[in-house]
Motif scaffolding. Sequence first.
Motif, PDB file in Angstrom:
ATOM      1  N   ARG A  86      57.497   7.187  18.657  1.00  0.00           N
ATOM      2  CA  ARG A  86      56.400   6.295  19.030  1.00  0.00           C
ATOM      3  C   ARG A  86      55.954   6.620  20.450  1.00  0.00           C
ATOM      4  O   ARG A  86      56.777   6.781  21.353  1.00  0.00           O
ATOM      5  N   HIS A  87      54.650   6.679  20.627  1.00  0.00           N
ATOM      6  CA  HIS A  87      54.139   7.082  21.932  1.00  0.00           C
ATOM      7  C   HIS A  87      52.673   6.688  22.053  1.00  0.00           C
ATOM      8  O   HIS A  87      52.010   6.382  21.062  1.00  0.00           O
ATOM      9  N   ILE A  88      52.188   6.748  23.274  1.00  0.00           N
ATOM     10  CA  ILE A  88      50.766   6.590  23.575  1.00  0.00           C
ATOM     11  C   ILE A  88      50.327   7.876  24.238  1.00  0.00           C
ATOM     12  O   ILE A  88      50.694   8.175  25.373  1.00  0.00           O
ATOM     13  N   SER A  89      49.581   8.685  23.517  1.00  0.00           N
ATOM     14  CA  SER A  89      49.161   9.987  24.025  1.00  0.00           C
ATOM     15  C   SER A  89      48.071   9.813  25.075  1.00  0.00           C
ATOM     16  O   SER A  89      47.117   9.062  24.885  1.00  0.00           O
ATOM     17  N   LEU A  90      48.211  10.538  26.177  1.00  0.00           N
ATOM     18  CA  LEU A  90      47.262  10.451  27.290  1.00  0.00           C
ATOM     19  C   LEU A  90      46.402  11.701  27.428  1.00  0.00           C
ATOM     20  O   LEU A  90      45.204  11.597  27.682  1.00  0.00           O
ATOM     21  N   LEU A  91      47.012  12.879  27.266  1.00  0.00           N
ATOM     22  CA  LEU A  91      46.288  14.159  27.349  1.00  0.00           C
ATOM     23  C   LEU A  91      46.952  15.158  26.418  1.00  0.00           C
ATOM     24  O   LEU A  91      48.174  15.330  26.469  1.00  0.00           O
ATOM     25  N   GLY A  92      46.159  15.838  25.584  1.00  0.00           N
ATOM     26  CA  GLY A  92      46.690  16.853  24.698  1.00  0.00           C
ATOM     27  C   GLY A  92      46.410  18.249  25.223  1.00  0.00           C
ATOM     28  O   GLY A  92      45.346  18.526  25.781  1.00  0.00           O
ATOM     29  N   VAL A 116      52.294   6.499  41.360  1.00  0.00           N
ATOM     30  CA  VAL A 116      51.890   5.331  40.568  1.00  0.00           C
ATOM     31  C   VAL A 116      53.123   4.474  40.302  1.00  0.00           C
ATOM     32  O   VAL A 116      54.137   4.987  39.825  1.00  0.00           O
ATOM     33  N   PRO A 117      53.077   3.190  40.588  1.00  0.00           N
ATOM     34  CA  PRO A 117      54.226   2.334  40.290  1.00  0.00           C
ATOM     35  C   PRO A 117      54.332   2.045  38.798  1.00  0.00           C
ATOM     36  O   PRO A 117      53.354   2.139  38.056  1.00  0.00           O
ATOM     37  N   ALA A 118      55.539   1.719  38.359  1.00  0.00           N
ATOM     38  CA  ALA A 118      55.734   1.287  36.974  1.00  0.00           C
ATOM     39  C   ALA A 118      54.838   0.082  36.697  1.00  0.00           C
ATOM     40  O   ALA A 118      54.553  -0.720  37.594  1.00  0.00           O
ATOM     41  N   PHE A 119      54.384  -0.029  35.459  1.00  0.00           N
ATOM     42  CA  PHE A 119      53.443  -1.107  35.135  1.00  0.00           C
ATOM     43  C   PHE A 119      53.652  -1.585  33.703  1.00  0.00           C
ATOM     44  O   PHE A 119      54.313  -0.924  32.893  1.00  0.00           O
ATOM     45  N   ALA A 120      53.095  -2.734  33.412  1.00  0.00           N
ATOM     46  CA  ALA A 120      53.157  -3.303  32.070  1.00  0.00           C
ATOM     47  C   ALA A 120      51.830  -3.085  31.362  1.00  0.00           C
ATOM     48  O   ALA A 120      50.771  -3.047  31.991  1.00  0.00           O
ATOM     49  N   VAL A 121      51.893  -2.932  30.054  1.00  0.00           N
ATOM     50  CA  VAL A 121      50.685  -2.795  29.244  1.00  0.00           C
ATOM     51  C   VAL A 121      50.881  -3.626  27.979  1.00  0.00           C
ATOM     52  O   VAL A 121      52.016  -3.838  27.538  1.00  0.00           O
ATOM     53  N   GLY A 122      49.778  -4.111  27.430  1.00  0.00           N
ATOM     54  CA  GLY A 122      49.874  -4.922  26.219  1.00  0.00           C
ATOM     55  C   GLY A 122      48.876  -4.482  25.169  1.00  0.00           C
ATOM     56  O   GLY A 122      47.808  -3.942  25.493  1.00  0.00           O
ATOM     57  N   ARG A 147      44.218   2.911  30.971  1.00  0.00           N
ATOM     58  CA  ARG A 147      43.028   3.688  31.325  1.00  0.00           C
ATOM     59  C   ARG A 147      43.096   4.150  32.783  1.00  0.00           C
ATOM     60  O   ARG A 147      42.768   5.289  33.108  1.00  0.00           O
ATOM     61  N   ASP A 148      43.519   3.251  33.662  1.00  0.00           N
ATOM     62  CA  ASP A 148      43.630   3.608  35.078  1.00  0.00           C
ATOM     63  C   ASP A 148      44.662   4.717  35.280  1.00  0.00           C
ATOM     64  O   ASP A 148      44.437   5.658  36.064  1.00  0.00           O
ATOM     65  N   PHE A 149      45.786   4.603  34.593  1.00  0.00           N
ATOM     66  CA  PHE A 149      46.846   5.604  34.723  1.00  0.00           C
ATOM     67  C   PHE A 149      46.380   6.963  34.224  1.00  0.00           C
ATOM     68  O   PHE A 149      46.594   7.993  34.876  1.00  0.00           O
ATOM     69  N   GLN A 150      45.730   6.979  33.074  1.00  0.00           N
ATOM     70  CA  GLN A 150      45.215   8.231  32.539  1.00  0.00           C
ATOM     71  C   GLN A 150      44.187   8.850  33.488  1.00  0.00           C
ATOM     72  O   GLN A 150      44.138  10.072  33.668  1.00  0.00           O
ATOM     73  N   GLY A 151      43.371   7.994  34.112  1.00  0.00           N
ATOM     74  CA  GLY A 151      42.401   8.486  35.084  1.00  0.00           C
ATOM     75  C   GLY A 151      43.062   9.114  36.295  1.00  0.00           C
ATOM     76  O   GLY A 151      42.591  10.138  36.813  1.00  0.00           O
ATOM     77  N   ARG A 152      44.170   8.518  36.738  1.00  0.00           N
ATOM     78  CA  ARG A 152      44.901   9.089  37.879  1.00  0.00           C
ATOM     79  C   ARG A 152      45.474  10.461  37.524  1.00  0.00           C
ATOM     80  O   ARG A 152      45.494  11.381  38.348  1.00  0.00           O
ATOM     81  N   ILE A 153      45.961  10.598  36.294  1.00  0.00           N
ATOM     82  CA  ILE A 153      46.483  11.894  35.850  1.00  0.00           C
ATOM     83  C   ILE A 153      45.373  12.939  35.849  1.00  0.00           C
ATOM     84  O   ILE A 153      45.551  14.067  36.302  1.00  0.00           O
ATOM     85  N   PHE A 163      37.322  14.384  30.237  1.00  0.00           N
ATOM     86  CA  PHE A 163      38.698  14.207  29.785  1.00  0.00           C
ATOM     87  C   PHE A 163      39.143  12.746  29.868  1.00  0.00           C
ATOM     88  O   PHE A 163      40.188  12.392  29.342  1.00  0.00           O
ATOM     89  N   ARG A 164      38.347  11.921  30.513  1.00  0.00           N
ATOM     90  CA  ARG A 164      38.720  10.503  30.624  1.00  0.00           C
ATOM     91  C   ARG A 164      38.196   9.682  29.458  1.00  0.00           C
ATOM     92  O   ARG A 164      38.368   8.455  29.443  1.00  0.00           O
ATOM     93  N   ASN A 165      37.537  10.310  28.489  1.00  0.00           N
ATOM     94  CA  ASN A 165      37.131   9.612  27.276  1.00  0.00           C
ATOM     95  C   ASN A 165      38.386   9.368  26.442  1.00  0.00           C
ATOM     96  O   ASN A 165      38.851  10.237  25.700  1.00  0.00           O
ATOM     97  N   PHE A 166      38.941   8.199  26.570  1.00  0.00           N
ATOM     98  CA  PHE A 166      40.316   7.930  26.146  1.00  0.00           C
ATOM     99  C   PHE A 166      40.386   6.547  25.514  1.00  0.00           C
ATOM    100  O   PHE A 166      39.941   5.565  26.104  1.00  0.00           O
ATOM    101  N   THR A 167      40.896   6.469  24.290  1.00  0.00           N
ATOM    102  CA  THR A 167      41.083   5.193  23.599  1.00  0.00           C
ATOM    103  C   THR A 167      42.585   4.941  23.476  1.00  0.00           C
ATOM    104  O   THR A 167      43.245   5.519  22.599  1.00  0.00           O
ATOM    105  N   PRO A 168      43.165   4.115  24.343  1.00  0.00           N
ATOM    106  CA  PRO A 168      44.608   3.878  24.280  1.00  0.00           C
ATOM    107  C   PRO A 168      45.009   3.260  22.938  1.00  0.00           C
ATOM    108  O   PRO A 168      44.431   2.271  22.494  1.00  0.00           O
TER     109      PRO A 168
END
Length: 216
Positions: A86-92, A116-122, A147-153, A163-168
């Motif tokens: 199980r995962h949430i893909s950010l960049l392939g 980037v500090p650890a964070f919670a997501v829901g 979305r913010d984290f993926q943007g930082r990457i 590359f920021r066109n991203f649907t978590p």
Amino acid sequence: MQLAFDLDLPVEAAPTVKRARVAAGAVRQGRAEQLSLPGLPPAPIAPLFLAVCPDAHASEEIDWRIVPEIANATAGEIDVVPWECRHISLLGFGRFDQVAPAQIDKLDARLRALNVPAFAVGFDRLMTFGPRGAVVLTGLDCIGSLRDFQGRICETLQLPPHFRNFTPHMTIAYARRMVPQREIGLISLQVGELRLIHSLRKPYRHVVKARWPLAA
């Protein structure tokens, strides 16, 4: 979108993961393997990607609350994604059979600059996503941190804006019958590290090639 990633060294051996067990007669594990023609090398069926993964508490809640809801909604057989995959893909980066340590070192040199500090997501919605019948958790107002984290990457890797066109989303199962979008009680998870994952087949398992812990 996918990045160019030239790989040329053999992948290391990795242990096989066990399939998740779900107490439901209509639920099955495993998916059909991709075939290759005689005399030709195997098709490149090993995606390489950056991702974050749910913690154990979130996976437990998904198993006892979300998986039965998917089984009830589809009224048929489903393939459940096991905990280990199980995962949430950010960049392939594309699909490869082999991974070069030198390429991982280059990626590591850039991603170590992330602060980037650890964070919670829901996630608060369940729906079918894409043509393969993937049943996923997603959200509207509760996924901004991803979305913010993926943007930082993307900034760290100096990628173009598209590359920021991203649907978590996080795939929980595959089903033959579509699950209409519906609201669910919030599933919360803690994100403490970024992973580079090689998703291998025969047998199906995820190999973590590199980890980048987030700041405390």
